[in-house]
Write a protein that holds these residues in place. Structure first.
Motif, PDB file in Angstrom:
ATOM      1  N   LEU A 226      -1.312   7.063   6.289  1.00  0.00           N
ATOM      2  CA  LEU A 226      -0.574   7.156   5.021  1.00  0.00           C
ATOM      3  C   LEU A 226      -0.385   8.612   4.605  1.00  0.00           C
ATOM      4  O   LEU A 226       0.702   9.000   4.136  1.00  0.00           O
ATOM      5  CB  LEU A 226      -1.299   6.393   3.916  1.00  0.00           C
ATOM      6  N   ASN A 227      -1.435   9.414   4.765  1.00  0.00           N
ATOM      7  CA  ASN A 227      -1.323  10.823   4.404  1.00  0.00           C
ATOM      8  C   ASN A 227      -0.245  11.518   5.229  1.00  0.00           C
ATOM      9  O   ASN A 227       0.589  12.250   4.683  1.00  0.00           O
ATOM     10  CB  ASN A 227      -2.670  11.536   4.591  1.00  0.00           C
TER      11      ASN A 227
ATOM     12  N   ILE B 292      -5.988   5.706   6.114  1.00  0.00           N
ATOM     13  CA  ILE B 292      -5.528   6.684   5.127  1.00  0.00           C
ATOM     14  C   ILE B 292      -4.930   7.901   5.813  1.00  0.00           C
ATOM     15  O   ILE B 292      -4.001   8.516   5.298  1.00  0.00           O
ATOM     16  CB  ILE B 292      -6.634   7.062   4.109  1.00  0.00           C
TER      17      ILE B 292
ATOM     18  N   PHE C  47       0.821   4.141  -2.825  1.00  0.00           N
ATOM     19  CA  PHE C  47       0.575   5.534  -2.450  1.00  0.00           C
ATOM     20  C   PHE C  47       1.702   6.424  -2.974  1.00  0.00           C
ATOM     21  O   PHE C  47       1.447   7.507  -3.533  1.00  0.00           O
ATOM     22  CB  PHE C  47       0.451   5.638  -0.933  1.00  0.00           C
TER      23      PHE C  47
ATOM     24  N   THR D   2       0.837  -1.207   0.000  1.00  0.00           N
ATOM     25  CA  THR D   2       0.000   0.000   0.000  1.00  0.00           C
ATOM     26  C   THR D   2       0.867   1.250   0.000  1.00  0.00           C
ATOM     27  O   THR D   2       0.565   2.217  -0.714  1.00  0.00           O
ATOM     28  CB  THR D   2      -0.970  -0.012   1.196  1.00  0.00           C
ATOM     29  N   ARG D   3       1.937   1.272   0.762  1.00  0.00           N
ATOM     30  CA  ARG D   3       2.811   2.448   0.790  1.00  0.00           C
ATOM     31  C   ARG D   3       3.479   2.665  -0.561  1.00  0.00           C
ATOM     32  O   ARG D   3       3.640   3.804  -1.003  1.00  0.00           O
ATOM     33  CB  ARG D   3       3.828   2.324   1.914  1.00  0.00           C
TER      34      ARG D   3
END
Length: 182
Positions: free
Chosen positions: A149-150, A146, A119, A115-116
């Motif tokens: 991650l943001n 999220i 992103f 996922t990273r």
């Protein structure tokens, strides 16, 4: 270390990918996409509108050549359907972004860093255009995954705004903040 192979983005072909897209956006893990009860025809119709919009684009992301995620980019001033138009924080050079990583296939093991890596590829795609000064996101305030991650990517929450169906954490990431976070 990440075990993720090459990542690419291409314009979404709604007619070719509609069934897969429906499975992604209606999956329980995609609840914050707010399409849980959408029919395949409704998903295709929604993404046809995106395809026809001059300031909103959908992208199919591939990892190792296989469809793996959906990304959207949009002009937050000229894509009123997102709900950000008119906010005083918006500036020239802002680009809105959404990303949805496909749910894993049943029986497959999670890939560390997947996922990273996705992103990061979407952020690189956004900043590929030198006119983009900041990336804008407006995730549901309840979406803790999220939000993490943001933050890791350099986004700063400016304030909470009411948007259709959610309270959103209006957040911006400058090119410099993204570079520093990498």
């Amino acid at each position: 270390m990440s075990t993720v192979g090459p990542i690419t983005l291409e314009p979404l072909d709604v007619d070719e990918r509609g069934v897969r897209l429906h499975a992604w956006v209606t999956h329980p893990r995609s609840a914050f996409w707010m399409m849980q009860d959408a029919t395949p025809a409704e998903v295709v119709a929604d993404y046809r509108l995106v395809a026809e919009h001059p300031h909103h684009d959908a992208w199919l992301g591939r990892v190792d050549g296989e469809p793996a995620f959906l990304a959207e980019t949009y002009d937050p001033v000229l894509a009123p359907e997102v709900g950000l138009a008119g906010l005083p924080e918006l500036r020239p050079g802002d680009l809105g972004m959404h990303v949805l990583v496909a749910p894993p296939d049943p029986g497959t093991d999670p890939r560390p860093g997947f996922t990273r890596a996705v992103f990061a590829a979407v952020m690189a795609h956004c900043f590929r255009d030198p006119a983009v000064r900041r990336v804008v996101v407006e995730p549901d305030v309840r979406n803790e995954r999220i939000a993490t991650l943001n933050r890791e990517a350099g986004f700063v929450v400016v304030r909470v705004v009411d948007l259709p169906g959610k309270q959103a954490a209006l957040s911006f990431c400058t090119r410099a903040d993204w570079e520093a976070a990498r």
